[in-house]
Scaffold this motif. Structure first.
Motif, PDB file in Angstrom:
ATOM      1  N   LYS A 171       0.817  -1.216   0.000  1.00 11.60           N
ATOM      2  CA  LYS A 171       0.000   0.000   0.000  1.00 11.60           C
ATOM      3  C   LYS A 171       0.846   1.261   0.000  1.00 11.60           C
ATOM      4  O   LYS A 171       0.506   2.245  -0.645  1.00 11.60           O
ATOM      5  N   TYR A 172       1.939   1.219   0.766  1.00 17.35           N
ATOM      6  CA  TYR A 172       2.784   2.401   0.953  1.00 17.35           C
ATOM      7  C   TYR A 172       4.253   2.008   0.730  1.00 17.35           C
ATOM      8  O   TYR A 172       5.005   1.812   1.689  1.00 17.35           O
ATOM      9  N   PRO A 173       4.675   1.890  -0.526  1.00 13.05           N
ATOM     10  CA  PRO A 173       6.029   1.399  -0.818  1.00 13.05           C
ATOM     11  C   PRO A 173       7.150   2.223  -0.172  1.00 13.05           C
ATOM     12  O   PRO A 173       8.207   1.667   0.151  1.00 13.05           O
ATOM     13  N   LEU A 174       6.935   3.500   0.049  1.00 12.08           N
ATOM     14  CA  LEU A 174       7.994   4.323   0.631  1.00 12.08           C
ATOM     15  C   LEU A 174       8.305   3.947   2.082  1.00 12.08           C
ATOM     16  O   LEU A 174       9.376   4.283   2.597  1.00 12.08           O
ATOM     17  N   LEU A 175       7.391   3.247   2.735  1.00  9.46           N
ATOM     18  CA  LEU A 175       7.653   2.795   4.106  1.00  9.46           C
ATOM     19  C   LEU A 175       8.705   1.691   4.157  1.00  9.46           C
ATOM     20  O   LEU A 175       9.281   1.434   5.213  1.00  9.46           O
TER      21      LEU A 175
END
Length: 83
Positions: free
Chosen positions: A39-43
């Motif tokens: 959902k949030y690849p930057l995490l």
């Protein structure tokens, strides 16, 4: 399926565009983390720390060994600076 609370702080909050959410998941902490990274690849950043029920996960190899329970709390924390 179980419901867990996920909180985001600092830069992690910017990446997720929210402070917290409840996620229905099943299985291990690794399964949940994989879902969140989709959902949030930057995490998916080694500088962002992950906690499980207020305990910092220092060894990512144990993620698959932690079985989640209803109402567990996961947090994504920004990099720490010391001095």
């Amino acid at each position: 399926m179980i419901k867990v609370k996920v909180k985001y702080f600092g830069i992690a909050q910017d990446y997720a565009q929210k402070k917290e959410e409840e996620i229905n998941t099943g299985g291990s902490l690794q399964v949940l983390i994989d879902e969140i990274f989709k959902k949030y690849p930057l995490l998916n950043n080694p500088n962002i720390k992950i906690t499980h029920n207020f305990q910092i996960i220092t060894d990512n190899t144990i993620l698959g060994k932690i079985n989640l329970k209803e109402n567990d709390e996961i947090a994504f924390l920004p990099p720490f600076a010391g001095g």
